[in-house]
Design an enzyme around this catalytic site. Structure first.
Site, PDB file in Angstrom:
ATOM      1  N   GLY A  11      40.553  44.468  42.219  1.00 28.79           N
ATOM      2  CA  GLY A  11      40.700  44.614  43.663  1.00 28.79           C
ATOM      3  C   GLY A  11      42.128  44.887  44.120  1.00 28.79           C
ATOM      4  O   GLY A  11      42.342  45.653  45.054  1.00 28.79           O
ATOM      5  N   ASN A  12      43.126  44.288  43.418  1.00 28.26           N
ATOM      6  CA  ASN A  12      44.510  44.457  43.866  1.00 28.26           C
ATOM      7  C   ASN A  12      45.036  45.876  43.609  1.00 28.26           C
ATOM      8  O   ASN A  12      46.059  46.266  44.151  1.00 28.26           O
ATOM      9  CB  ASN A  12      45.437  43.412  43.223  1.00 28.26           C
ATOM     10  CG  ASN A  12      45.518  43.558  41.723  1.00 28.26           C
ATOM     11  OD1 ASN A  12      44.571  44.014  41.083  1.00 28.26           O
ATOM     12  ND2 ASN A  12      46.638  43.164  41.144  1.00 28.26           N
ATOM     13  N   LYS A 128      25.359  38.549  44.107  1.00 29.28           N
ATOM     14  CA  LYS A 128      26.585  39.189  44.571  1.00 29.28           C
ATOM     15  C   LYS A 128      26.551  39.457  46.069  1.00 29.28           C
ATOM     16  O   LYS A 128      25.773  40.286  46.536  1.00 29.28           O
ATOM     17  CB  LYS A 128      26.789  40.497  43.800  1.00 29.28           C
ATOM     18  CG  LYS A 128      28.150  41.104  44.027  1.00 29.28           C
ATOM     19  CD  LYS A 128      28.427  42.253  43.085  1.00 29.28           C
ATOM     20  CE  LYS A 128      29.732  42.943  43.396  1.00 29.28           C
ATOM     21  NZ  LYS A 128      30.893  42.080  43.484  1.00 29.28           N
ATOM     22  N   LYS A 213      32.076  45.409  37.342  1.00 26.70           N
ATOM     23  CA  LYS A 213      32.919  46.447  36.729  1.00 26.70           C
ATOM     24  C   LYS A 213      33.523  45.996  35.396  1.00 26.70           C
ATOM     25  O   LYS A 213      33.836  46.829  34.542  1.00 26.70           O
ATOM     26  CB  LYS A 213      34.006  46.919  37.688  1.00 26.70           C
ATOM     27  CG  LYS A 213      35.097  45.901  38.000  1.00 26.70           C
ATOM     28  CD  LYS A 213      36.392  46.191  37.296  1.00 26.70           C
ATOM     29  CE  LYS A 213      37.504  45.243  37.664  1.00 26.70           C
ATOM     30  NZ  LYS A 213      37.253  43.842  37.915  1.00 26.70           N
ATOM     31  N   LYS A 275      35.563  38.716  32.977  1.00 30.02           N
ATOM     32  CA  LYS A 275      36.629  39.428  32.267  1.00 30.02           C
ATOM     33  C   LYS A 275      36.730  38.934  30.822  1.00 30.02           C
ATOM     34  O   LYS A 275      36.826  39.727  29.887  1.00 30.02           O
ATOM     35  CB  LYS A 275      37.982  39.222  32.954  1.00 30.02           C
ATOM     36  CG  LYS A 275      38.020  39.820  34.342  1.00 30.02           C
ATOM     37  CD  LYS A 275      39.401  39.691  34.951  1.00 30.02           C
ATOM     38  CE  LYS A 275      39.350  39.787  36.452  1.00 30.02           C
ATOM     39  NZ  LYS A 275      38.431  40.785  37.007  1.00 30.02           N
TER      40      LYS A 275
HETATM   41  P1  ADP Z   1      39.503  41.500  40.134  1.00 26.13           P
HETATM   42  O1  ADP Z   1      39.389  42.095  41.493  1.00 26.13           O
HETATM   43  O2  ADP Z   1      40.679  42.021  39.368  1.00 26.13           O
HETATM   44  O3  ADP Z   1      38.206  41.538  39.363  1.00 26.13           O
HETATM   45  P2  ADP Z   1      39.073  38.640  40.544  1.00 26.13           P
HETATM   46  O4  ADP Z   1      39.577  37.975  41.765  1.00 26.13           O
HETATM   47  O5  ADP Z   1      37.604  38.889  40.434  1.00 26.13           O
HETATM   48  O6  ADP Z   1      39.921  39.966  40.366  1.00 26.13           O
HETATM   49  O7  ADP Z   1      39.517  37.790  39.251  1.00 26.13           O
HETATM   50  C1  ADP Z   1      40.870  37.472  38.984  1.00 26.13           C
HETATM   51  C2  ADP Z   1      41.206  36.085  39.508  1.00 26.13           C
HETATM   52  O8  ADP Z   1      40.594  35.077  38.708  1.00 26.13           O
HETATM   53  C3  ADP Z   1      42.666  35.696  39.413  1.00 26.13           C
HETATM   54  O9  ADP Z   1      43.414  36.254  40.468  1.00 26.13           O
HETATM   55  C4  ADP Z   1      42.621  34.164  39.469  1.00 26.13           C
HETATM   56  O10 ADP Z   1      42.797  33.705  40.793  1.00 26.13           O
HETATM   57  C5  ADP Z   1      41.188  33.834  39.054  1.00 26.13           C
HETATM   58  N1  ADP Z   1      41.045  32.929  37.900  1.00 26.13           N
HETATM   59  C6  ADP Z   1      40.000  32.076  37.757  1.00 26.13           C
HETATM   60  N2  ADP Z   1      40.090  31.374  36.632  1.00 26.13           N
HETATM   61  C7  ADP Z   1      41.241  31.784  36.001  1.00 26.13           C
HETATM   62  C8  ADP Z   1      41.867  31.419  34.770  1.00 26.13           C
HETATM   63  N3  ADP Z   1      41.354  30.499  33.964  1.00 26.13           N
HETATM   64  N4  ADP Z   1      43.022  32.038  34.438  1.00 26.13           N
HETATM   65  C9  ADP Z   1      43.565  32.967  35.264  1.00 26.13           C
HETATM   66  N5  ADP Z   1      43.007  33.356  36.440  1.00 26.13           N
HETATM   67  C10 ADP Z   1      41.846  32.780  36.822  1.00 26.13           C
HETATM   68 MG    MG Z   2      36.376  40.604  40.048  1.00 26.04          MG
END
Ligand code: ADP
Ligand code: MG
Length: 313
Positions: A11-12, A128, A213, A275
């Site tokens: 998202g970023n 979702k 994704k 992820k």
């Molecule tokens: P994206 O849009 O890149 O898919 P998400 O917000 O879905 O991003 O996922 C990334 C986020 O997951 C990070 O910004 C963080 O806040 C969160 N997060 C949750 N658990 C963890 C973890 N164990 N280590 C690092 N980040 C984590």
């Molecule tokens: Mg995400």
């Protein structure tokens, strides 16, 4: 030696609205161009949460305003529209960034259909949330009139929830591979891909779903026999005890260690968990493959082993 790299943008990398996306893709293009400049073959996948929500809401307004003229827009079509819009911004920004560096390389977006199974249990348990927030009365109407499933989302109002089935295979994979091998920078599987399932004959029917994704990027990387899957997100590394006083950032993980941490609940479902699951699946899919999770701005440092969390056998 250049590697074949599939990058999953979070998202970023894209922002939440039109001006934010326009600004974000400039930075995103720099991070991607850094890897191309180093001689890597790059394929780009990306999310579409805010974008598909925006498009779905706009299309729903149209139907509400003129119901005799417009029918509700299927979610699969909304995903297709989001791929076109995001692909346009990425193509535009990457073309400029590459030309500014004296690199002449075509950048092309492939509208990508991704097959899902009609028997995926996710169709019976939509999880979702997408699109606009509604009042309880509006939500009731949408449930009655359109058969939507609606949930109350964290005290902010009612939202439609859709199924998030697992990707099975990428319909346009041969075209994507041909384009990569011809030297093009390819954007594919946007928003996890347009979800479709096979019906009779050769017909593919759009599904009312949004594919994650991270999982779609993993299948793309496997089907392209990539060396590395890079998941670029809002944190530089994956942590255990995330957000707690004893938080510890992780440098390298084997798939087995990652699974142990998963079982212990260190990764939040819906954000970090998919992820890590995608990274584990890719690292296990063939010898020598590795997955990297890091910050968008650190992509280059991550690939050269200076930062990020690497998952490999
Ligand atoms: P994206 O849009 O890149 O898919 P998400 O917000 O879905 O991003 O996922 C990334 C986020 O997951 C990070 O910004 C963080 O806040 C969160 N997060 C949750 N658990 C963890 C973890 N164990 N280590 C690092 N980040 C984590
Ligand atoms: Mg995400």
């Amino acid at each position: 030696m250049g590697k074949r790299i599939v990058i999953a943008l979070g998202g970023n990398a894209l922002g939440n609205n039109l001006p934010e996306q326009m600004a974000a893709v400039k930075q995103t293009a720099k991070a991607i161009a850094d890897l191309i400049q180093e001689g890597h073959q790059v394929v780009i996948a990306h999310g579409n949460g805010p974008q598909v929500g925006m498009i779905q809401q706009a299309m729903a307004e149209l139907t509400r305003a003129e119901p005799e003229k417009y029918i509700p827009c299927p979610l699969s079509v909304c995903v297709a529209m989001s791929q076109g819009y995001i692909g346009y911004d990425l193509q535009n920004a990457l073309r400029e960034e590459l030309l500014d560096r004296g690199i002449s390389k075509g950048v092309a977006t492939v509208l990508t259909q991704v097959e899902v199974s009609p028997d995926d249990p996710a169709f019976h348990h939509p999880t979702k949330p997408i699109g606009a927030f509604h009042s309880p009365d509006e939500a009731k109407l949408l449930i009655q009139q359109r058969g939507y499933q609606m949930v109350e989302d964290a005290g902010r109002g009612w939202r439609r929830v859709v199924a998030s089935p697992r990707p099975v295979s990428i319909v346009e994979i041969d075209s994507i591979r041909d384009m990569v091998e011809a030297g093009l920078v390819v954007v594919a599987c946007g928003g996890g891909g347009i979800p479709v399932f096979q019906t009779e004959g050769h017909h593919l029917k759009g599904a009312a779903a949004v594919i994650d994704k991270d999982f779609a990027s993993c299948v793309l990387a496997q089907q392209l026999e990539a060396d590395t899957l890079i998941i670029l997100t809002a944190v530089e590394k994956v942590a255990v005890n995330f957000g707690k006083p004893d938080q510890t950032w992780l440098d390298t993980l084997t798939p087995e260690q990652a699974e142990e941490y998963m079982d212990q609940g260190h990764f939040a479902p819906g954000s970090m968990l998919p992820k890590v699951q995608a990274a584990v699946q890719f690292a296990r899919s063939a010898p020598g493959r590795s997955a990297l999770i890091t910050l968008l701005e650190k992509a280059k440092d991550g690939v050269s082993g200076k930062t990020g969390t690497v998952i490999r056998q």
